[in-house]
Write a protein that holds these residues in place. Structure first.
Motif, PDB file in Angstrom:
ATOM      1  N   LEU A   1       0.826  -1.213   0.000  1.00  0.00           N
ATOM      2  CA  LEU A   1       0.000   0.000   0.000  1.00  0.00           C
ATOM      3  C   LEU A   1       0.856   1.257   0.000  1.00  0.00           C
ATOM      4  N   HIS A   2       1.934   1.246   0.762  1.00  0.00           N
ATOM      5  CA  HIS A   2       2.826   2.414   0.786  1.00  0.00           C
ATOM      6  C   HIS A   2       3.535   2.597  -0.558  1.00  0.00           C
ATOM      7  N   ASP A   3       3.852   1.477  -1.207  1.00  0.00           N
ATOM      8  CA  ASP A   3       4.431   1.580  -2.559  1.00  0.00           C
ATOM      9  C   ASP A   3       3.422   2.224  -3.515  1.00  0.00           C
ATOM     10  N   PHE A   4       2.170   1.769  -3.452  1.00  0.00           N
ATOM     11  CA  PHE A   4       1.125   2.335  -4.313  1.00  0.00           C
ATOM     12  C   PHE A   4       0.912   3.824  -4.016  1.00  0.00           C
ATOM     13  N   LYS A   5       1.018   4.172  -2.742  1.00  0.00           N
ATOM     14  CA  LYS A   5       0.857   5.586  -2.376  1.00  0.00           C
ATOM     15  C   LYS A   5       1.994   6.417  -2.949  1.00  0.00           C
ATOM     16  N   ASP A   6       3.223   5.908  -2.836  1.00  0.00           N
ATOM     17  CA  ASP A   6       4.380   6.622  -3.391  1.00  0.00           C
ATOM     18  C   ASP A   6       4.266   6.777  -4.909  1.00  0.00           C
ATOM     19  N   GLU A   7       3.645   5.803  -5.549  1.00  0.00           N
ATOM     20  CA  GLU A   7       3.460   5.844  -7.001  1.00  0.00           C
ATOM     21  C   GLU A   7       2.227   6.660  -7.401  1.00  0.00           C
ATOM     22  N   LYS A   8       1.557   7.238  -6.369  1.00  0.00           N
ATOM     23  CA  LYS A   8       0.361   8.072  -6.580  1.00  0.00           C
ATOM     24  C   LYS A   8      -0.792   7.306  -7.238  1.00  0.00           C
ATOM     25  N   LEU A   9      -0.889   6.024  -6.920  1.00  0.00           N
ATOM     26  CA  LEU A   9      -2.008   5.214  -7.392  1.00  0.00           C
ATOM     27  C   LEU A   9      -3.184   5.297  -6.424  1.00  0.00           C
ATOM     28  N   ILE A  10      -2.877   5.426  -5.137  1.00  0.00           N
ATOM     29  CA  ILE A  10      -3.910   5.493  -4.102  1.00  0.00           C
ATOM     30  C   ILE A  10      -3.484   6.502  -3.037  1.00  0.00           C
ATOM     31  N   ASP A  11      -4.447   6.865  -2.219  1.00  0.00           N
ATOM     32  CA  ASP A  11      -4.155   7.608  -1.000  1.00  0.00           C
ATOM     33  C   ASP A  11      -4.689   6.774   0.152  1.00  0.00           C
ATOM     34  N   ILE A  12      -4.033   6.777   1.293  1.00  0.00           N
ATOM     35  CA  ILE A  12      -4.437   5.904   2.392  1.00  0.00           C
ATOM     36  C   ILE A  12      -4.468   6.644   3.718  1.00  0.00           C
ATOM     37  N   THR A  13      -5.372   6.193   4.597  1.00  0.00           N
ATOM     38  CA  THR A  13      -5.341   6.550   6.009  1.00  0.00           C
ATOM     39  C   THR A  13      -5.302   5.226   6.766  1.00  0.00           C
ATOM     40  N   THR A  14      -5.336   5.282   8.066  1.00  0.00           N
ATOM     41  CA  THR A  14      -5.285   4.042   8.850  1.00  0.00           C
ATOM     42  C   THR A  14      -6.533   3.190   8.642  1.00  0.00           C
ATOM     43  N   LYS A  15      -7.645   3.808   8.196  1.00  0.00           N
ATOM     44  CA  LYS A  15      -8.901   3.068   8.072  1.00  0.00           C
ATOM     45  C   LYS A  15      -9.497   3.085   6.670  1.00  0.00           C
ATOM     46  N   SER A  16      -8.850   3.762   5.718  1.00  0.00           N
ATOM     47  CA  SER A  16      -9.488   3.877   4.405  1.00  0.00           C
ATOM     48  C   SER A  16      -8.466   3.891   3.271  1.00  0.00           C
ATOM     49  N   ILE A  17      -8.977   3.649   2.064  1.00  0.00           N
ATOM     50  CA  ILE A  17      -8.164   3.692   0.845  1.00  0.00           C
ATOM     51  C   ILE A  17      -8.946   4.465  -0.204  1.00  0.00           C
ATOM     52  N   LYS A  18      -8.270   5.371  -0.893  1.00  0.00           N
ATOM     53  CA  LYS A  18      -8.900   6.140  -1.964  1.00  0.00           C
ATOM     54  C   LYS A  18      -8.110   5.933  -3.251  1.00  0.00           C
ATOM     55  N   ILE A  19      -8.791   5.540  -4.315  1.00  0.00           N
ATOM     56  CA  ILE A  19      -8.133   5.311  -5.604  1.00  0.00           C
ATOM     57  C   ILE A  19      -7.893   6.653  -6.293  1.00  0.00           C
ATOM     58  N   LEU A  20      -6.631   6.889  -6.677  1.00  0.00           N
ATOM     59  CA  LEU A  20      -6.272   8.138  -7.363  1.00  0.00           C
ATOM     60  C   LEU A  20      -6.112   7.930  -8.860  1.00  0.00           C
ATOM     61  N   ASN A  21      -5.667   6.729  -9.250  1.00  0.00           N
ATOM     62  CA  ASN A  21      -5.427   6.476 -10.675  1.00  0.00           C
ATOM     63  C   ASN A  21      -5.876   5.051 -11.005  1.00  0.00           C
ATOM     64  N   LYS A  22      -7.144   4.917 -11.383  1.00  0.00           N
ATOM     65  CA  LYS A  22      -7.726   3.607 -11.650  1.00  0.00           C
ATOM     66  C   LYS A  22      -7.049   2.924 -12.833  1.00  0.00           C
ATOM     67  N   LYS A  23      -6.735   3.697 -13.883  1.00  0.00           N
ATOM     68  CA  LYS A  23      -6.148   3.132 -15.094  1.00  0.00           C
ATOM     69  C   LYS A  23      -4.799   2.472 -14.796  1.00  0.00           C
ATOM     70  N   LYS A  24      -3.946   3.181 -14.062  1.00  0.00           N
ATOM     71  CA  LYS A  24      -2.621   2.623 -13.759  1.00  0.00           C
ATOM     72  C   LYS A  24      -2.707   1.482 -12.751  1.00  0.00           C
ATOM     73  N   LEU A  25      -3.704   1.535 -11.890  1.00  0.00           N
ATOM     74  CA  LEU A  25      -3.911   0.439 -10.928  1.00  0.00           C
ATOM     75  C   LEU A  25      -4.275  -0.846 -11.660  1.00  0.00           C
ATOM     76  N   LEU A  26      -5.056  -0.700 -12.735  1.00  0.00           N
ATOM     77  CA  LEU A  26      -5.428  -1.862 -13.554  1.00  0.00           C
ATOM     78  C   LEU A  26      -4.220  -2.457 -14.275  1.00  0.00           C
ATOM     79  N   GLU A  27      -3.232  -1.629 -14.534  1.00  0.00           N
ATOM     80  CA  GLU A  27      -2.053  -2.072 -15.298  1.00  0.00           C
ATOM     81  C   GLU A  27      -0.946  -2.652 -14.429  1.00  0.00           C
ATOM     82  N   VAL A  28      -1.130  -2.619 -13.109  1.00  0.00           N
ATOM     83  CA  VAL A  28      -0.119  -3.143 -12.192  1.00  0.00           C
ATOM     84  C   VAL A  28       0.113  -4.637 -12.455  1.00  0.00           C
ATOM     85  N   GLN A  29       1.386  -5.017 -12.492  1.00  0.00           N
ATOM     86  CA  GLN A  29       1.751  -6.432 -12.713  1.00  0.00           C
ATOM     87  C   GLN A  29       2.444  -7.038 -11.494  1.00  0.00           C
TER      88      GLN A  29
END
Length: 350
Positions: free
Chosen positions: A322-350
């Motif tokens: 999750l922290h890797d995804f946050k650094d890559e600006k794919l998501i934003d996170i709090t201790t209790k939630s996740i927000k998708i910032l870039n759906k297209k790139k998240l779909l392309e994750v391998q």
């Protein structure tokens, strides 16, 4: 709702100490210092269980039990004698009067609490059986012939209430019902021999669960637990058969439910078997965003343990990903939630 205990005990120290133990165990407690006051209080308090000393002034414990057992409003309440009398004849006399249990003073706290819990569970099993028997009898009534949708049927059904974290059924339990959620959120999950949890599904308002074991006439192969305050209906086999036999169109809704579940389970099995941790995490987050019941302001409200169990990875591995995804600006996170910032790139994750 917390269960109510009536404690009738003439010894002030024993009465106060015992009441404190029960209150710490989340029981609602009322006390009386003699049998006469205890009987009067029982009529107004209507406890779920009565704990009563034997040797008391005004009216002893045997007298209390005799009066209680003749009162239609009170006679079904479990009754436990709490006393220093240990003579075998005294024990037999108490049981002949109809006592459910007998605890000798001094006693361990765990002995008292276990005795109460055991009696409560027996009452619950008895009440559930009565409810099931009554519902089976209702199946024979003509009302099933004219049901056009479940609303008419559900209006007559008992609603079962579960607190956050309360188990609904366990793996290996006999499957007697399909469960329909009126309001709330439920998760189903499996655990391995090490206690590691894998979440198999989330369900919310107007959704069914527990139906695969029900249809196959097998014990449940997974566990289920409420993850919010949940209210649900239990629909048994005879009821479902009667409804479908008289209303054939209803069966199509169940076929849709079973087909969707089969497709989702197949996709999840392939993902767990072959995908990388990053891919599994990305796809699970996207799926949760589409289907997870707890979404607020475009954020998925889920704790790390449940998310890790949904993916089938360790919590520590999830946190790093999750922290890797946050650094890559794919998501934003709090201790209790996740927000998708870039759906297209998240779909392309391998």
């Amino acid at each position: 709702m917390n269960k109510k205990v009536l404690l009738i005990e003439d010894d002030k120290i024993v009465r106060e100490n015992t009441a404190e133990i029960l209150e710490l165990a989340n029981y609602i407690v009322e006390t009386a210092e003699n049998g006469k006051k205890g009987v009067s209080l029982a009529n107004t308090f209507l406890p779920d269980i009565i704990i009563c000393d034997i040797l008391m002034p005004v009216l002893d414990g045997y007298g209390v039990l005799q009066i209680i057992s003749k009162n239609p409003k009170l006679k079904q309440i479990p009754f436990i004698f709490l006393t220093a009398k240990t003579n075998q004849d005294d024990l037999r006399k108490g049981m002949e009067f109809g006592a459910d249990d007998y605890i000798c003073k001094p006693f361990e706290e765990s002995v008292l609490l276990r005795a109460i819990e055991t009696r409560m569970k027996r009452v619950e099993v008895f009440e559930n059986k009565k409810q099931d028997d009554a519902e089976k009898q209702n199946i024979k009534k003509p009302i099933f012939e004219n049901i056009k949708n479940f609303d008419q049927f559900l209006a007559q059904k008992k609603v079962y209430n579960y607190k956050n974290g309360e188990t609904i059924y366990c793996e290996g339990n006999v499957s007697n019902f399909i469960f329909l959620i009126k309001k709330g959120v439920v998760k189903t999950y499996k655990t391995n021999e090490l206690g590691k949890e894998l979440i198999t599904g989330y369900y919310t308002n107007e959704q069914y669960f527990g139906y695969l074991s029900f249809v196959k006439h097998l014990p449940h192969f997974e566990n289920s637990k409420a993850i919010t305050s949940t209210h649900l209906y239990k629909i048994n086999k005879d009821e479902l058969t009667a409804i479908i036999n008289n209303n054939h169109h209803i069966i199509y809704s169940f076929i849709d439910v079973l087909a969707d579940n089969l497709v989702n389970n197949n996709e999840k099995s392939i993902l767990l078997a072959y995908a990388s941790v990053r891919k599994k995490t990305a796809i699970t987050i996207l799926n949760l965003f589409e289907n997870y019941p707890l979404i607020s302001n475009n954020e998925i409200i889920i704790n790390r343990s449940n998310l890790a169990s949904s993916i089938g990875i360790a919590k520590e591995t999830l946190i790093r990903t999750l922290h890797d995804f946050k650094d890559e600006k794919l998501i934003d996170i709090t201790t209790k939630s996740i927000k998708i910032l870039n759906k297209k790139k998240l779909l392309e994750v391998q």
